[in-house]
Write a protein that holds these residues in place. Sequence first.
Motif, PDB file in Angstrom:
ATOM      1  N   PHE A 272      78.277  67.018  49.656  1.00  0.00           N
ATOM      2  CA  PHE A 272      78.549  65.577  49.686  1.00  0.00           C
ATOM      3  C   PHE A 272      80.027  65.228  49.537  1.00  0.00           C
ATOM      4  O   PHE A 272      80.398  64.069  49.589  1.00  0.00           O
ATOM      5  CB  PHE A 272      77.702  64.847  48.644  1.00  0.00           C
ATOM      6  CG  PHE A 272      76.277  64.691  49.073  1.00  0.00           C
ATOM      7  CD1 PHE A 272      75.944  63.853  50.129  1.00  0.00           C
ATOM      8  CD2 PHE A 272      75.276  65.403  48.453  1.00  0.00           C
ATOM      9  CE1 PHE A 272      74.624  63.722  50.543  1.00  0.00           C
ATOM     10  CE2 PHE A 272      73.953  65.285  48.855  1.00  0.00           C
ATOM     11  CZ  PHE A 272      73.631  64.437  49.898  1.00  0.00           C
TER      12      PHE A 272
ATOM     13  N   TRP B 160      67.984  59.031  57.058  1.00  0.00           N
ATOM     14  CA  TRP B 160      68.365  59.091  55.641  1.00  0.00           C
ATOM     15  C   TRP B 160      69.865  58.825  55.506  1.00  0.00           C
ATOM     16  O   TRP B 160      70.289  58.055  54.644  1.00  0.00           O
ATOM     17  CB  TRP B 160      67.988  60.457  55.051  1.00  0.00           C
ATOM     18  CG  TRP B 160      68.250  60.537  53.583  1.00  0.00           C
ATOM     19  CD1 TRP B 160      67.382  60.246  52.580  1.00  0.00           C
ATOM     20  CD2 TRP B 160      69.482  60.889  52.943  1.00  0.00           C
ATOM     21  NE1 TRP B 160      67.986  60.411  51.361  1.00  0.00           N
ATOM     22  CE2 TRP B 160      69.286  60.795  51.551  1.00  0.00           C
ATOM     23  CE3 TRP B 160      70.734  61.264  53.412  1.00  0.00           C
ATOM     24  CZ2 TRP B 160      70.282  61.071  50.628  1.00  0.00           C
ATOM     25  CZ3 TRP B 160      71.740  61.543  52.488  1.00  0.00           C
ATOM     26  CH2 TRP B 160      71.508  61.445  51.122  1.00  0.00           C
ATOM     27  N   TYR B 161      70.656  59.452  56.351  1.00  0.00           N
ATOM     28  CA  TYR B 161      72.111  59.232  56.308  1.00  0.00           C
ATOM     29  C   TYR B 161      72.457  57.787  56.626  1.00  0.00           C
ATOM     30  O   TYR B 161      73.287  57.179  55.948  1.00  0.00           O
ATOM     31  CB  TYR B 161      72.824  60.167  57.285  1.00  0.00           C
ATOM     32  CG  TYR B 161      72.885  61.589  56.828  1.00  0.00           C
ATOM     33  CD1 TYR B 161      73.857  62.003  55.928  1.00  0.00           C
ATOM     34  CD2 TYR B 161      71.975  62.534  57.285  1.00  0.00           C
ATOM     35  CE1 TYR B 161      73.924  63.317  55.496  1.00  0.00           C
ATOM     36  CE2 TYR B 161      72.030  63.848  56.862  1.00  0.00           C
ATOM     37  CZ  TYR B 161      73.001  64.230  55.963  1.00  0.00           C
ATOM     38  OH  TYR B 161      73.058  65.531  55.534  1.00  0.00           O
TER      39      TYR B 161
ATOM     40  N   ASP C 245      70.538  55.163  56.284  1.00  0.00           N
ATOM     41  CA  ASP C 245      70.044  54.326  55.181  1.00  0.00           C
ATOM     42  C   ASP C 245      70.927  54.408  53.941  1.00  0.00           C
ATOM     43  O   ASP C 245      70.917  53.507  53.107  1.00  0.00           O
ATOM     44  CB  ASP C 245      68.616  54.723  54.805  1.00  0.00           C
ATOM     45  CG  ASP C 245      67.600  54.371  55.888  1.00  0.00           C
ATOM     46  OD1 ASP C 245      67.926  53.572  56.794  1.00  0.00           O
ATOM     47  OD2 ASP C 245      66.479  54.923  55.842  1.00  0.00           O
ATOM     48  N   HIS C 246      71.686  55.500  53.809  1.00  0.00           N
ATOM     49  CA  HIS C 246      72.576  55.675  52.667  1.00  0.00           C
ATOM     50  C   HIS C 246      74.041  55.426  53.043  1.00  0.00           C
ATOM     51  O   HIS C 246      74.951  55.831  52.317  1.00  0.00           O
ATOM     52  CB  HIS C 246      72.383  57.072  52.054  1.00  0.00           C
ATOM     53  CG  HIS C 246      71.064  57.203  51.368  1.00  0.00           C
ATOM     54  ND1 HIS C 246      69.917  57.557  52.046  1.00  0.00           N
ATOM     55  CD2 HIS C 246      70.694  56.989  50.079  1.00  0.00           C
ATOM     56  CE1 HIS C 246      68.907  57.552  51.192  1.00  0.00           C
ATOM     57  NE2 HIS C 246      69.349  57.221  50.000  1.00  0.00           N
ATOM     58  N   SER C 247      74.233  54.751  54.165  1.00  0.00           N
ATOM     59  CA  SER C 247      75.568  54.338  54.642  1.00  0.00           C
ATOM     60  C   SER C 247      76.553  55.498  54.747  1.00  0.00           C
ATOM     61  O   SER C 247      77.740  55.352  54.435  1.00  0.00           O
ATOM     62  CB  SER C 247      76.132  53.240  53.728  1.00  0.00           C
ATOM     63  OG  SER C 247      75.257  52.135  53.715  1.00  0.00           O
ATOM     64  N   LYS C 248      76.061  56.639  55.187  1.00  0.00           N
ATOM     65  CA  LYS C 248      76.927  57.801  55.387  1.00  0.00           C
ATOM     66  C   LYS C 248      77.353  57.852  56.856  1.00  0.00           C
ATOM     67  O   LYS C 248      76.540  57.606  57.748  1.00  0.00           O
ATOM     68  CB  LYS C 248      76.188  59.108  55.034  1.00  0.00           C
ATOM     69  CG  LYS C 248      75.810  59.233  53.568  1.00  0.00           C
ATOM     70  CD  LYS C 248      77.032  59.388  52.721  1.00  0.00           C
ATOM     71  CE  LYS C 248      76.707  59.608  51.265  1.00  0.00           C
ATOM     72  NZ  LYS C 248      77.908  59.529  50.445  1.00  0.00           N
TER      73      LYS C 248
ATOM     74  N   GLY D  67      68.455  64.488  48.007  1.00  0.00           N
ATOM     75  CA  GLY D  67      69.748  63.893  48.318  1.00  0.00           C
ATOM     76  C   GLY D  67      70.183  62.776  47.388  1.00  0.00           C
ATOM     77  O   GLY D  67      71.316  62.753  46.912  1.00  0.00           O
ATOM     78  N   GLU D  68      69.288  61.842  47.115  1.00  0.00           N
ATOM     79  CA  GLU D  68      69.661  60.715  46.251  1.00  0.00           C
ATOM     80  C   GLU D  68      70.022  61.162  44.842  1.00  0.00           C
ATOM     81  O   GLU D  68      70.983  60.651  44.252  1.00  0.00           O
ATOM     82  CB  GLU D  68      68.520  59.696  46.192  1.00  0.00           C
ATOM     83  CG  GLU D  68      68.455  58.837  47.432  1.00  0.00           C
ATOM     84  CD  GLU D  68      67.421  57.739  47.318  1.00  0.00           C
ATOM     85  OE1 GLU D  68      67.139  57.265  46.189  1.00  0.00           O
ATOM     86  OE2 GLU D  68      66.895  57.336  48.372  1.00  0.00           O
TER      87      GLU D  68
ATOM     88  N   MET E  36      73.489  62.703  44.917  1.00  0.00           N
ATOM     89  CA  MET E  36      74.521  61.656  45.042  1.00  0.00           C
ATOM     90  C   MET E  36      74.693  60.878  43.736  1.00  0.00           C
ATOM     91  O   MET E  36      75.814  60.560  43.355  1.00  0.00           O
ATOM     92  CB  MET E  36      74.181  60.710  46.186  1.00  0.00           C
ATOM     93  CG  MET E  36      74.371  61.336  47.543  1.00  0.00           C
ATOM     94  SD  MET E  36      74.323  60.214  48.962  1.00  0.00           S
ATOM     95  CE  MET E  36      73.295  58.883  48.464  1.00  0.00           C
TER      96      MET E  36
ATOM     97  N   GLN F 241      77.945  58.893  43.768  1.00  0.00           N
ATOM     98  CA  GLN F 241      77.980  58.280  45.109  1.00  0.00           C
ATOM     99  C   GLN F 241      76.821  57.336  45.304  1.00  0.00           C
ATOM    100  O   GLN F 241      75.798  57.433  44.767  1.00  0.00           O
ATOM    101  CB  GLN F 241      77.936  59.358  46.202  1.00  0.00           C
ATOM    102  CG  GLN F 241      79.215  60.128  46.289  1.00  0.00           C
ATOM    103  CD  GLN F 241      79.237  61.056  47.519  1.00  0.00           C
ATOM    104  OE1 GLN F 241      78.491  60.889  48.471  1.00  0.00           O
ATOM    105  NE2 GLN F 241      80.103  62.031  47.483  1.00  0.00           N
TER     106      GLN F 241
END
Length: 139
Positions: A9, A33-34, A36-39, A130-131, A134, A139
Motif C-alpha cells: 500500500f 475494490w480499488y 471504491d477505496h479511491s485508489k 485490504g481495509e 489500510m 490510509q
Amino acid sequence: MTAVQKHFFGAETFAVVGASTDKSKFGNKVFMWYLDHSKPVTPIHPKEPSIESVPALTSLSALPSPKMTSVSVVTPAKVTLSVLKEAKELGVWAVWIQPGASDDACAEWIKENEMEDKVIYGGPCILRDGEAVMALIGQ
C-alpha cells in the motif's frame, strides 16, 4: 498484517491484472475494490479496451511507472507465473496474488527469485484483508 502488505500500500498507483468486465468475476470485484477505496488503479486486460469506464492497458509493460505501481493478480496460475516474471523484469513495486491465482510453481518461483519481500501469496485476499491493512497504516 505483514510487512509485505504494508509495503504493497506504499505504492503511488495500482493495477489489476485479470480485471474483468463481468461483475460476477473476482477480476471485476478486485478492480472495483480499488475504485471504491479511491485508489488510482489501472485495469490490465489483453483484449478489453476499458473496465468500468477506466481505460485498460494490455500488459504490465504498458504501465507508465511500474516501479511505483503495486499489482493485484487475478489470473489462472499459469498466467500468474508469466505476470510475476514480467513484474520482476519491470521492477514493479509489489504484487498481491489473489486466492486461487497461484500454484506451487508460482510459490517456488517467488522463493527462487527472492521475491518474498514483494509478493503476497498463499491466501490473503485484498477483498477480505485490504481495509484492515489500510486502517493499520493510516490510509
